[in-house]
Design a protein around this motif. Sequence first.
Motif, PDB file in Angstrom:
ATOM      1  N   GLY A   1       0.863  -1.172   0.000  1.00 13.62           N
ATOM      2  CA  GLY A   1       0.000   0.000   0.000  1.00 13.62           C
ATOM      3  C   GLY A   1       0.897   1.218   0.000  1.00 13.62           C
TER       4      GLY A   1
ATOM      5  N   ALA B   1      -4.384   3.441  -9.489  1.00 10.39           N
ATOM      6  CA  ALA B   1      -4.364   2.740  -8.203  1.00 10.39           C
ATOM      7  C   ALA B   1      -5.572   3.204  -7.403  1.00 10.39           C
ATOM      8  CB  ALA B   1      -3.083   3.057  -7.444  1.00 10.39           C
ATOM      9  N   ALA B   2      -6.252   2.264  -6.765  1.00 12.88           N
ATOM     10  CA  ALA B   2      -7.420   2.633  -5.948  1.00 12.88           C
ATOM     11  C   ALA B   2      -7.308   1.953  -4.587  1.00 12.88           C
ATOM     12  CB  ALA B   2      -8.701   2.209  -6.651  1.00 12.88           C
ATOM     13  N   TYR B   3      -7.743   2.672  -3.556  1.00 13.09           N
ATOM     14  CA  TYR B   3      -7.612   2.192  -2.174  1.00 13.09           C
ATOM     15  C   TYR B   3      -8.986   2.255  -1.506  1.00 13.09           C
ATOM     16  CZ  TYR B   3      -2.828   3.339  -3.380  1.00 13.09           C
ATOM     17  OH  TYR B   3      -1.631   3.417  -4.033  1.00 13.09           O
TER      18      TYR B   3
ATOM     19  N   CYS C   1     -10.906   2.457   1.843  1.00 13.77           N
ATOM     20  CA  CYS C   1     -10.515   2.884   3.192  1.00 13.77           C
ATOM     21  C   CYS C   1     -11.702   2.859   4.144  1.00 13.77           C
ATOM     22  CB  CYS C   1      -9.981   4.322   3.143  1.00 13.77           C
ATOM     23  SG  CYS C   1      -8.632   4.499   1.987  1.00 13.77           S
TER      24      CYS C   1
ATOM     25  N   VAL D   1      -6.595   1.432   5.703  1.00 16.32           N
ATOM     26  CA  VAL D   1      -6.762   1.046   4.297  1.00 16.32           C
ATOM     27  C   VAL D   1      -7.057  -0.444   4.295  1.00 16.32           C
ATOM     28  CG1 VAL D   1      -5.620   0.886   2.049  1.00 16.32           C
ATOM     29  CG2 VAL D   1      -5.088   2.802   3.566  1.00 16.32           C
TER      30      VAL D   1
ATOM     31  N   SER E   1      -6.164  -2.547  -1.648  1.00 15.12           N
ATOM     32  CA  SER E   1      -5.850  -1.659  -2.769  1.00 15.12           C
ATOM     33  C   SER E   1      -5.736  -2.469  -4.052  1.00 15.12           C
ATOM     34  CB  SER E   1      -4.532  -0.932  -2.488  1.00 15.12           C
ATOM     35  OG  SER E   1      -3.504  -1.871  -2.290  1.00 15.12           O
TER      36      SER E   1
ATOM     37  N   SER F   1      -4.407  -2.134  -8.357  1.00 14.47           N
ATOM     38  CA  SER F   1      -3.820  -1.281  -9.386  1.00 14.47           C
ATOM     39  C   SER F   1      -4.069  -1.940 -10.730  1.00 14.47           C
ATOM     40  CB  SER F   1      -2.328  -1.093  -9.145  1.00 14.47           C
ATOM     41  OG  SER F   1      -1.677  -2.324  -9.252  1.00 14.47           O
TER      42      SER F   1
ATOM     43  N   LEU G   1     -12.446  -4.297  -5.364  1.00 10.57           N
ATOM     44  CA  LEU G   1     -12.090  -4.012  -3.965  1.00 10.57           C
ATOM     45  C   LEU G   1     -13.242  -4.417  -3.034  1.00 10.57           C
ATOM     46  CD1 LEU G   1     -10.447  -0.469  -4.214  1.00 10.57           C
ATOM     47  CD2 LEU G   1      -9.340  -2.543  -3.402  1.00 10.57           C
TER      48      LEU G   1
ATOM     49  N   GLY H   1      -1.252   8.588  -3.903  1.00 10.28           N
ATOM     50  CA  GLY H   1      -2.362   7.794  -3.361  1.00 10.28           C
ATOM     51  C   GLY H   1      -2.512   8.063  -1.869  1.00 10.28           C
TER      52      GLY H   1
ATOM     53  N   ILE I   1      -5.728   9.452   0.258  1.00  7.57           N
ATOM     54  CA  ILE I   1      -6.267   8.754   1.442  1.00  7.57           C
ATOM     55  C   ILE I   1      -6.346   9.733   2.628  1.00  7.57           C
ATOM     56  CG2 ILE I   1      -5.784   6.941   3.148  1.00  7.57           C
ATOM     57  CD1 ILE I   1      -4.352   5.424   0.831  1.00  7.57           C
TER      58      ILE I   1
END
Length: 550
Positions: A111, A144-146, A148, A155, A158, A160, A204, A504, A508
């Motif tokens: 991450g 890229a996505a997280y 949360c 987090v 994640s 990508s 996710l 990223g 966040i």
Amino acid sequence: MSQDKIELTLLPENRQIQVQKYQSILEALINAGILLRADCGGKGKCGKCRIQISDEYRGQVSLPTETENRSLGEKNLRSGLRLACQVSASGNFAIRIPTQTLLAPEVAQKGPTLLPEMRSAKKPAPGTPEAFGIAVDLGTTTIAAYLCDLNHHTVKASVSMRNPQVIYGDDVMSRITAVYQHEDHLSKLQKMAANAIEWGVRSLCRSTDVAPDRLIKMVVVGNSTMIHLFAGEDPTSIGIYPYEPRFKEERSFSASEIGFNFSDTINIITLPLISGFLGSDVLAAVLATDHERWDDGTMLIDVGTNGEVVLLDQGRFSATSCATGPAFEGASIRHGMHAVSGAIDAVRIDTRTGKAICSVIQKDPANPRQPSGICGSGVVSAIAELYKTGLISTDGRLLNNRFPDVFLCDDNELPEYLLVTAEHTRTNRAVTITQTDVRAIQLAKGALYTGIHLLCRETGILKPSKMLIAGAFGSYIDKQDALTIGLFPEMDMVDLNIVGNAAGAGAILTLFDETHRQKALTLAQSIRVIDLARHPDFQDVFMTSLSFPE
Ligand code: FES
């Protein structure tokens, strides 16, 4: 069905989609939301958009092009393998898409590096309803996505993935040109970004068992062109002097404005932009590295398809950007891939035999994967080793006379260094470093070094006292390898700090703490922007930065 439309059947699921006659299959699939690897943007160079045409339909599709003959070879073509970007059809047909061809979102191993305040999880009051958010770093090459947890400040997962817009070119200028050339390209590019993010969000949610309707906010950062495309705004002014974006302010959107289907209620914001070539990604990276505590002489470099450089000198932030191209992210590299399971991320060379010893990223070490390609840090590592072993000259020529057994020859009679033989890869294709790959890295590092050097010169300092290396590429890079190829100015290893995907992390941070929206705005307005493209010494510095350091 209209006369210029035909039916494409996807096997084995038997799904039918309508496509235009004579349209490239790659474009047709992407329009239907099926995302393929297309690192070269449909130019037939990367060989990654492979599809299998069913036997009975071979007569319906166009004949193999010269490019396909070269890239796939006769045997593969006879078995029905084709490049989706090169083939079109005149009648109904069916295909299979090999798994390696599909753009797969993969849970990232690392991450972003988070600040201590972000790492300390919070304890919500009992009874607080669950609430989740998504932070997105929308890059030109990689998204890229997280996911949360907004109550606990953690987090959860994640992903990508490659940015599917790459079929319109691998850098921001080609995307801008695409929009300039055809009026419907803006909405297509917007839809592609939205679809890719939606696809990442759904994956996710699946992997964490979070219902999409629990997502209440999303923060998106990216370079100025990517944010314009995401917002559906025409970015063409960024491509023309004085390179001004159409908007710089923070924007907020509803799900329906963006075209998301996973939620009706999520509130989406994009952080402010600094200039046409300095976007909210570098702003978020500066925020995430606690810029209020930077010492004078600290420099942050966000390495992506565009290299963005920020320097603090005498209490003032200055910034510039340089076109590094996608090589550091593993795109435009013959066997390049991004830093996910199966990617070679480091290389050492046995000096007695010239043979490579490769380290491969493994998401699940108990179930190791054979390598299927090499990521950006792996390419830098391989080139640094080749240089140290004397298998690359200072000007970047691969030298195959000392260990001829570890070199192959490409179609243009140029040497390529063998990293892994075909029988030891997941794709049954040998993984190599080609002369073109070395040139791509030289151009990228030349551009980045020029940015660093001229920014220092413009602010009157010799070199930065401390460097923060941001970007997914930076997460895996070996600092010594980077110094060996002259990616950064010579400096003590302790002063080079790898901070991972800081853009990223900044997104966040903004999800967790709304006060960062105001901090982002203040910072965006106070940074001095230095335009290097028009700098009189740019060309000279760039040319001398291409060689590897003596
Ligand atoms: S070869 Fe088809 S996209 Fe690269």
